[in-house]
Design an enzyme around this catalytic site. Structure first.
Site, PDB file in Angstrom:
ATOM      1  N   ALA A  50       0.848  -1.194   0.000  1.00  0.00           N
ATOM      2  CA  ALA A  50       0.000   0.000   0.000  1.00  0.00           C
ATOM      3  C   ALA A  50       0.881   1.240   0.000  1.00  0.00           C
ATOM      4  O   ALA A  50       2.021   1.219   0.486  1.00  0.00           O
ATOM      5  CB  ALA A  50      -0.900   0.000   1.232  1.00  0.00           C
TER       6      ALA A  50
ATOM      7  N   GLY B 150       0.692   5.599   0.631  1.00  0.00           N
ATOM      8  CA  GLY B 150      -0.028   6.798   1.041  1.00  0.00           C
ATOM      9  C   GLY B 150       0.991   7.890   1.315  1.00  0.00           C
ATOM     10  O   GLY B 150       1.924   7.677   2.091  1.00  0.00           O
TER      11      GLY B 150
ATOM     12  N   GLY C 180       4.699   7.261   2.856  1.00  0.00           N
ATOM     13  CA  GLY C 180       5.341   6.448   1.827  1.00  0.00           C
ATOM     14  C   GLY C 180       4.632   5.147   1.543  1.00  0.00           C
ATOM     15  O   GLY C 180       3.451   5.137   1.200  1.00  0.00           O
TER      16      GLY C 180
ATOM     17  N   CYS D  80      -7.503   0.157   2.831  1.00  0.00           N
ATOM     18  CA  CYS D  80      -7.429   1.173   1.772  1.00  0.00           C
ATOM     19  C   CYS D  80      -8.790   1.439   1.136  1.00  0.00           C
ATOM     20  O   CYS D  80      -8.871   1.954   0.021  1.00  0.00           O
ATOM     21  CB  CYS D  80      -6.412   0.781   0.699  1.00  0.00           C
ATOM     22  SG  CYS D  80      -4.733   0.553   1.344  1.00  0.00           S
TER      23      CYS D  80
END
Length: 232
Positions: A153, A155, A166, A184
């Site tokens: 993931a 962000g 990160g 998410c």
């Protein structure tokens, strides 16, 4: 006849200091990032950093995350929950998951958020390729999948082109914590880990590959550092 200038120096790669840390409380690492961001907003020529670490079990929310993606009551959870300034929905961190926080000045690379997100995905895809795994992107979504299972993931937060937050790569974590959320905000795709495909894989080994892939993808010179991060 055109004479080539063979003495023209090649561009010098930008240095990126690498800090390989252990398991760090989320709130500690978050405070580090905000301090490092503030220093670079005041002095944009400061060096870039890549921080690699793990976190104790913790849930984090992006700035606009919906609480509807939590499957538990906040006051009843055994783990901390933080709403941060990053983009994206709720996610889960725990040991066995490698988290990367690049502190970069994108003015020295390419001041483009979409480009930066795709670069981070490329770092993870290159890392997976080292292990013979095919990392995939899904149009319209951010992250990396292997055989339909989401293993990474992303962000981020960018202010005046300085990056914080990160990526999180599930190497060999206990995935039980993900069952308490809609990871998410994506409810129809499973979350998994590299250990599902390579049972003997370790975070220590993957750290090395992530750092190498980061240097290759961003065209920077990774410089491993000892000790702790010099917080301004």
């Amino acid at each position: 006849m055109i004479v080539l200038d063979k003495l023209r120096p090649l561009p010098i790669p930008r240095h990126c200091l690498l800090y390989n840390l252990g398991c760090v409380p989320y709130e500690t690492a978050w405070a580090w990032q905000r301090s490092l961001l503030a220093a670079r907003l005041a002095h944009p020529d400061l060096e870039d950093l890549l921080i690699l670490l793990e976190h104790p079990p913790v849930y984090t929310l992006g700035t606009g995350s919906s609480l509807a993606h939590l499957k538990f009551q906040r006051e009843e959870s055994n783990y901390s929950l933080f709403r941060t300034e990053r983009g994206g929905e709720v996610t889960y961190h725990c040991p066995g998951q490698l988290v990367g926080y690049p502190i970069l000045n994108l003015q020295s690379y390419r001041p483009d958020l979409h480009w930066y997100l795709r670069q981070l995905e490329a770092v993870l895809i290159e890392t997976l390729a080292h292990y013979g795994l095919r990392g995939e992107r899904i149009p319209g979504l951010t992250g990396v999948w292997v055989e339909g299972v989401k293993v990474a993931a992303i962000g981020i937060k960018v202010k005046r082109w300085i990056t914080i937050h990160g990526f999180a790569l599930n190497v060999c974590p206990d995935l039980a914590g993900f069952r308490e959320i809609v990871p998410c905000g994506i409810g129809d795709r499973p979350v998994g880990s590299l250990a599902q495909f390579i049972p003997e894989i370790t975070v220590a080994a993957v750290r090395v590959q992530v750092a190498q892939a980061f240097g290759q993808v961003f065209g920077c010179q990774i410089q491993p550092q000892g000790g702790t991060i010099p917080i301004p």
